[in-house]
Design a protein around this motif. Structure first.
Motif, PDB file in Angstrom:
ATOM      1  N   SER A 330      39.720  50.049  33.059  1.00 58.75           N
ATOM      2  CA  SER A 330      41.027  49.492  32.598  1.00 58.75           C
ATOM      3  C   SER A 330      40.673  47.382  33.105  1.00 58.75           C
ATOM      4  CB  SER A 330      41.630  50.016  33.965  1.00 58.75           C
ATOM      5  OG  SER A 330      41.353  49.260  35.007  1.00 58.75           O
ATOM      6  N   ILE A 331      39.648  47.118  34.111  1.00 57.77           N
ATOM      7  CA  ILE A 331      39.440  45.805  34.768  1.00 57.77           C
ATOM      8  C   ILE A 331      38.766  45.359  33.345  1.00 57.77           C
ATOM      9  CG2 ILE A 331      38.539  44.088  35.931  1.00 57.77           C
ATOM     10  CD1 ILE A 331      39.004  46.354  38.213  1.00 57.77           C
ATOM     11  N   THR A 332      37.955  46.294  32.820  1.00 59.43           N
ATOM     12  CA  THR A 332      37.258  45.179  31.730  1.00 59.43           C
ATOM     13  C   THR A 332      37.878  44.769  30.394  1.00 59.43           C
ATOM     14  OG1 THR A 332      35.235  46.469  32.179  1.00 59.43           O
ATOM     15  CG2 THR A 332      35.429  45.485  29.528  1.00 59.43           C
ATOM     16  N   ASP A 333      39.443  45.735  30.249  1.00 56.23           N
ATOM     17  CA  ASP A 333      40.104  45.944  28.518  1.00 56.23           C
ATOM     18  C   ASP A 333      40.980  44.783  29.798  1.00 56.23           C
ATOM     19  OD1 ASP A 333      39.074  47.801  27.632  1.00 56.23           O
ATOM     20  OD2 ASP A 333      40.725  49.336  28.174  1.00 56.23           O
ATOM     21  N   GLU A 334      41.764  44.399  30.782  1.00 55.51           N
ATOM     22  CA  GLU A 334      42.162  43.416  31.306  1.00 55.51           C
ATOM     23  C   GLU A 334      41.961  42.698  30.335  1.00 55.51           C
ATOM     24  OE1 GLU A 334      43.682  43.833  35.046  1.00 55.51           O
ATOM     25  OE2 GLU A 334      44.088  45.521  35.110  1.00 55.51           O
ATOM     26  N   ALA A 335      40.937  41.964  31.310  1.00 56.71           N
ATOM     27  CA  ALA A 335      39.970  40.581  31.581  1.00 56.71           C
ATOM     28  C   ALA A 335      39.576  40.518  29.781  1.00 56.71           C
ATOM     29  CB  ALA A 335      38.368  40.808  31.839  1.00 56.71           C
ATOM     30  N   ILE A 339      40.882  36.949  27.930  1.00 57.25           N
ATOM     31  CA  ILE A 339      40.053  35.929  26.706  1.00 57.25           C
ATOM     32  C   ILE A 339      41.084  35.698  25.911  1.00 57.25           C
ATOM     33  CG2 ILE A 339      37.892  34.874  26.585  1.00 57.25           C
ATOM     34  CD1 ILE A 339      37.105  37.032  28.596  1.00 57.25           C
ATOM     35  N   ASP A 340      40.939  36.719  25.263  1.00 59.69           N
ATOM     36  CA  ASP A 340      41.384  36.500  23.920  1.00 59.69           C
ATOM     37  C   ASP A 340      42.595  36.100  23.854  1.00 59.69           C
ATOM     38  OD1 ASP A 340      39.300  37.884  22.753  1.00 59.69           O
ATOM     39  OD2 ASP A 340      39.785  39.443  22.968  1.00 59.69           O
ATOM     40  N   ASN A 341      43.847  36.531  24.249  1.00 61.40           N
ATOM     41  CA  ASN A 341      45.113  35.801  24.305  1.00 61.40           C
ATOM     42  C   ASN A 341      45.008  34.376  25.389  1.00 61.40           C
ATOM     43  OD1 ASN A 341      46.418  37.990  23.269  1.00 61.40           O
ATOM     44  ND2 ASN A 341      46.094  39.112  25.023  1.00 61.40           N
ATOM     45  N   SER A 342      43.723  33.527  24.971  1.00 63.10           N
ATOM     46  CA  SER A 342      44.144  32.694  26.027  1.00 63.10           C
ATOM     47  C   SER A 342      43.189  31.001  25.146  1.00 63.10           C
ATOM     48  CB  SER A 342      43.448  32.274  27.183  1.00 63.10           C
ATOM     49  OG  SER A 342      43.016  30.629  27.742  1.00 63.10           O
ATOM     50  N   GLU A 343      43.317  29.891  23.914  1.00 64.17           N
ATOM     51  CA  GLU A 343      42.656  29.436  23.793  1.00 64.17           C
ATOM     52  C   GLU A 343      41.462  28.752  24.025  1.00 64.17           C
ATOM     53  OE1 GLU A 343      43.128  25.656  20.185  1.00 64.17           O
ATOM     54  OE2 GLU A 343      44.890  26.871  20.370  1.00 64.17           O
ATOM     55  N   ALA A 344      41.651  28.141  25.510  1.00 64.59           N
ATOM     56  CA  ALA A 344      41.111  27.288  25.926  1.00 64.59           C
ATOM     57  C   ALA A 344      40.340  27.986  26.811  1.00 64.59           C
ATOM     58  CB  ALA A 344      42.286  27.482  27.311  1.00 64.59           C
ATOM     59  N   LEU A 345      40.457  29.552  26.988  1.00 62.97           N
ATOM     60  CA  LEU A 345      38.898  30.279  27.290  1.00 62.97           C
ATOM     61  C   LEU A 345      38.073  30.829  26.612  1.00 62.97           C
ATOM     62  CD1 LEU A 345      40.718  32.990  30.070  1.00 62.97           C
ATOM     63  CD2 LEU A 345      39.203  30.827  30.503  1.00 62.97           C
ATOM     64  N   ILE A 346      38.847  31.252  25.148  1.00 61.29           N
ATOM     65  CA  ILE A 346      37.712  31.626  24.528  1.00 61.29           C
ATOM     66  C   ILE A 346      36.913  30.567  23.317  1.00 61.29           C
ATOM     67  CG2 ILE A 346      39.581  31.272  21.930  1.00 61.29           C
ATOM     68  CD1 ILE A 346      37.306  34.931  22.494  1.00 61.29           C
ATOM     69  N   ASN A 347      37.622  29.122  24.044  1.00 61.19           N
ATOM     70  CA  ASN A 347      36.363  28.466  23.237  1.00 61.19           C
ATOM     71  C   ASN A 347      35.368  27.193  24.191  1.00 61.19           C
ATOM     72  OD1 ASN A 347      37.892  28.145  20.492  1.00 61.19           O
ATOM     73  ND2 ASN A 347      39.528  27.253  21.015  1.00 61.19           N
ATOM     74  N   ARG A 348      35.550  27.994  25.559  1.00 58.62           N
ATOM     75  CA  ARG A 348      35.019  27.081  26.415  1.00 58.62           C
ATOM     76  C   ARG A 348      33.319  27.967  26.016  1.00 58.62           C
ATOM     77  NH1 ARG A 348      37.051  26.723  32.240  1.00 58.62           N
ATOM     78  NH2 ARG A 348      38.771  25.396  32.593  1.00 58.62           N
ATOM     79  N   VAL A 362      34.084  47.252  41.098  1.00 65.30           N
ATOM     80  CA  VAL A 362      33.306  47.284  39.945  1.00 65.30           C
ATOM     81  C   VAL A 362      32.708  45.587  39.065  1.00 65.30           C
ATOM     82  CG1 VAL A 362      34.031  49.420  39.685  1.00 65.30           C
ATOM     83  CG2 VAL A 362      36.183  47.040  38.927  1.00 65.30           C
ATOM     84  N   ILE A 363      33.496  44.448  39.928  1.00 64.21           N
ATOM     85  CA  ILE A 363      33.616  43.417  39.087  1.00 64.21           C
ATOM     86  C   ILE A 363      31.978  43.233  38.933  1.00 64.21           C
ATOM     87  CG2 ILE A 363      36.182  42.279  40.685  1.00 64.21           C
ATOM     88  CD1 ILE A 363      33.822  40.400  41.691  1.00 64.21           C
ATOM     89  N   GLY A 364      30.972  43.230  39.552  1.00 65.12           N
ATOM     90  CA  GLY A 364      29.561  43.002  38.753  1.00 65.12           C
ATOM     91  C   GLY A 364      29.668  43.937  37.723  1.00 65.12           C
ATOM     92  N   ILE A 365      30.105  44.729  37.518  1.00 67.44           N
ATOM     93  CA  ILE A 365      29.545  46.467  35.614  1.00 67.44           C
ATOM     94  C   ILE A 365      30.246  45.225  35.178  1.00 67.44           C
ATOM     95  CG2 ILE A 365      30.247  47.950  35.098  1.00 67.44           C
ATOM     96  CD1 ILE A 365      30.261  49.338  37.655  1.00 67.44           C
ATOM     97  N   VAL A 366      32.460  44.674  35.280  1.00 70.19           N
ATOM     98  CA  VAL A 366      32.809  44.365  34.010  1.00 70.19           C
ATOM     99  C   VAL A 366      32.302  42.762  34.057  1.00 70.19           C
ATOM    100  CG1 VAL A 366      34.986  42.953  33.854  1.00 70.19           C
ATOM    101  CG2 VAL A 366      35.172  45.055  35.078  1.00 70.19           C
ATOM    102  N   ALA A 367      31.025  41.569  35.030  1.00 64.78           N
ATOM    103  CA  ALA A 367      30.989  40.349  34.243  1.00 64.78           C
ATOM    104  C   ALA A 367      29.737  40.931  33.726  1.00 64.78           C
ATOM    105  CB  ALA A 367      30.609  40.406  35.662  1.00 64.78           C
ATOM    106  N   SER A 368      29.717  41.846  33.613  1.00 62.51           N
ATOM    107  CA  SER A 368      27.953  41.946  32.743  1.00 62.51           C
ATOM    108  C   SER A 368      28.579  42.592  31.905  1.00 62.51           C
ATOM    109  CB  SER A 368      26.573  43.569  33.576  1.00 62.51           C
ATOM    110  OG  SER A 368      26.816  43.088  34.697  1.00 62.51           O
ATOM    111  N   ARG A 369      29.625  43.521  31.148  1.00 63.71           N
ATOM    112  CA  ARG A 369      30.969  43.409  29.685  1.00 63.71           C
ATOM    113  C   ARG A 369      30.609  42.525  29.477  1.00 63.71           C
ATOM    114  NH1 ARG A 369      30.443  49.354  29.575  1.00 63.71           N
ATOM    115  NH2 ARG A 369      30.778  50.622  31.887  1.00 63.71           N
TER     116      ARG A 369
END
Length: 566
Positions: A330-335, A339-348, A362-369
């Motif tokens: 769920s956290i991965t999907d949210e993250a 990102i996908d809905n933010s032009e600023a984030l996607i282009n970084r 679980v944030i370490g696992i999400v960071a890996s994903r």
């Protein structure tokens, strides 16, 4: 995602041919050996035939004599001993190994695992206070402690001695413990430096057994736990670790301890485990207890002597792992959506995402994903104890720790290494940190580091994959860091029959070259190539060679890592 294909430089022909002739093997195999530093018959024999006699004398480790003497004194005087370890797989297997060994011989001891959320990583003041309140006079710390200068000093004020058993890099000063065991100590001449934390604990009980005439079989009872720690802590599978992993896998697949057997059962697979299988099937379950609840549940499972008790703990851990998966997905999907809905984030060139409601465990696992998806340095942040806690992951070749050093004025604390780190900051600094991290990464990362690389060991004609080749290749296992499963490239292959989709995005097909046998292939997450995979259309593949076991039938399968059309 596009990936760079990079073929390693081969050894010189005369060197390849000489070793191939000495071993009666293909030059592709001799090239694999040379790339692993093996250049003659004796070196190959040592590599291909792991032996318990290859393990080093534990007393070569600095501090071992003092550690054993202090343990013997504690036992002789009936002192209370506390076995202390971190809450991850390496820490819990280390505690289970050392506690399990001494519990068979001495009753006045217990174990302690710090709470991930209340105490954090490593030796804690709360843990020392617990020891003092319960009259423990000796703490054996496993997989932590090498930089706990102040904590060991605090323990000394309470008349509690420490034995540190760690494998992390030392600081400029060692703790004032009775003994500090760490092969990475600058003054330690131990021949192998890459042991896991559990591996150092294993050397401790090996030394105690040797000194006290205890059969080595009593030490090797715990070798399956050592293999699990080696796999899940991602240490090098070379030298002594390769020997420990080899025999640990043997025990795990033939006669595991009750706790490991139960863990395998709840994971849904009870045999033919590889290092990779441990990482993906057993490791997450052991870790889940500490991420979601209490890591002591993992220790209770791993030291269990009763099958009913083990089953109860195994089922509990499996439930915690299911909870962990729910949070993770769920956290991965949210993250991803963020990102996908933010032009600023996607282009970084970096990713920093924050949600105060995300589960810290679980944030370490999400960071890996997220790193796997976008392939750039990534930090995932959430709220914790009034601050913001984060977990960071990097891409191949980029030093994440150095990037965080450039942001240190915005951080309360941080630690880790080149590819993974943890950090804490004030909530009001999150936006400034995200901007600074992006500035640092953008200025220092190379363009090619933002494209995932597949390292290819050699080119191979499919007809070279005969039974002898496959049998010898299997002897390179166990595979892992510094001894990865070899990746080959074969050019101008073609589909035999039809290619099809299995699962959500995986390609299943048979491929061949003119004059070669037909090989079964699986290409995970390569569904976008399916429209082009037609009979008569040549393409290149890079892949590993593995044994596929399906309904007790064994066959050679190519696990495709990349597809490239001319």
């Amino acid at each position: 995602m596009n990936k760079r294909w990079s073929i390693r430089q081969k050894a010189q022909d005369d060197e390849l041919n000489k070793l191939a002739a000495a071993l009666s093997i293909d030059t592709v195999l001799s090239n694999l050996l040379i790339s692993r530093g093996i250049s003659d018959f004796d070196g190959a024999k040592y590599f291909f035939r792991p032996d318990e006699r290859h393990l080093h004398d534990p007393f070569l480790m600095a501090g071992m004599e003092q550690a054993i003497e202090r343990i013997e004194k504690a036992i002789a005087q009936n002192e209370k001993i506390l076995i202390y370890g971190d809450y991850d797989v390496d820490g819990t297997t280390a505690v289970s190994t050392v506690y399990g060994f001494f519990k068979d011989r001495y009753q006045n001891l217990d174990y302690y695992i710090p709470d991930r959320y209340k105490e954090g990583y490593g030796i804690s003041t709360q843990g020392i206070d617990y020891a003092a309140e319960n009259n423990f006079s000796l703490i054996i710390a496993l997989d932590c402690g090498i930089k706990s200068i102040d904590k060991v000093e605090y323990a000394n004020t309470k008349d509690i001695d420490f034995i540190i058993c760690d494998h992390h890099t030392c600081g400029p000063e060692l703790p004032a413990a009775v003994a500090v065991l760490d092969p990475k100590r600058p003054d330690c001449n131990y021949p192998y430096k890459e042991l896991s934390g559990c591996g150092v604990g294993f050397k401790l009980i090996q030394a105690y057994a040797e000194k006290n005439d205890i059969p080595q079989e009593d030490v090797f009872r715990f070798i399956d736990l050592v293999a699990i720690s080696i796999a899940c802590d991602i240490v090098h599978i070379t030298g002594e670790n390769r020997v420990l992993a080899y025999f640990g896998l043997q025990k795990l697949n033939t006669n595991p301890c009750i706790g490991v057997k139960t863990l395998m059962e709840v994971a849904g697979r009870t045999s033919n485990y590889t290092i990779s299988d441990i990482v993906f099937l057993l490791g997450p379950r052991i870790n889940a207890a500490g991420r979601i609840d209490d890591a002591k549940h993992s220790v209770q499972l791993l030291i269990a002597c009763d099958e009913n008790e083990a089953k109860e703990k195994g089922l509990l851990i499996n439930v915690k792992n299911a909870e962990r998966k729910e949070h993770d997905l769920s956290i991965t999907d949210e993250a991803l959506s963020m990102i996908d809905n933010s032009e600023a984030l996607i282009n970084r060139k970096s990713t920093v995402v924050f949600n105060e409601n995300w589960h810290k465990g679980v944030i370490g696992i999400v960071a890996s994903r997220l790193t796997e998806k976008y392939y750039r340095p990534t930090v995932v942040l959430t709220r914790s104890n009034g601050h913001v806690a984060g977990s960071a992951r990097s891409v191949f070749g980029y030093d994440l720790y150095e990037a965080l050093c450039e942001c240190s004025d915005l951080l309360l604390q941080f630690g880790g290494h080149k590819y993974a780190a943890g950090l804490t900051l004030k909530p009001e600094n999150v936006e400034a940190f995200a901007d600074r991290f992006e500035e640092v990464v953008s200025a220092s990362i190379k363009a090619e580091q933002l494209i995932q690389q597949i390292e290819i060991d050699d080119e191979l004609e499919l007809k070279q994959i005969d039974p002898k080749f496959f049998r010898i290749l299997n002897q390179f296992a166990p595979f892992g860091p510094e001894n990865m499963s070899p990746v080959f490239i074969s050019k101008n292959v073609y589909v035999s029959g039809n290619a099809g989709l299995v699962g959500s995005n995986h390609v299943k097909m048979f491929v061949a070259q003119p004059g070669s046998p037909i090989f079964d292939c699986i290409a995970f997450n390569h569904g976008e190539y399916l429209p082009k995979l037609k009979q008569g259309v040549p393409f290149d593949i890079c892949y590993t060679i593995e044994e596929n076991i399906w309904r007790e039938k064994r066959s050679v399968q190519l696990n495709i890592k990349g597809i490239r059309f001319s």
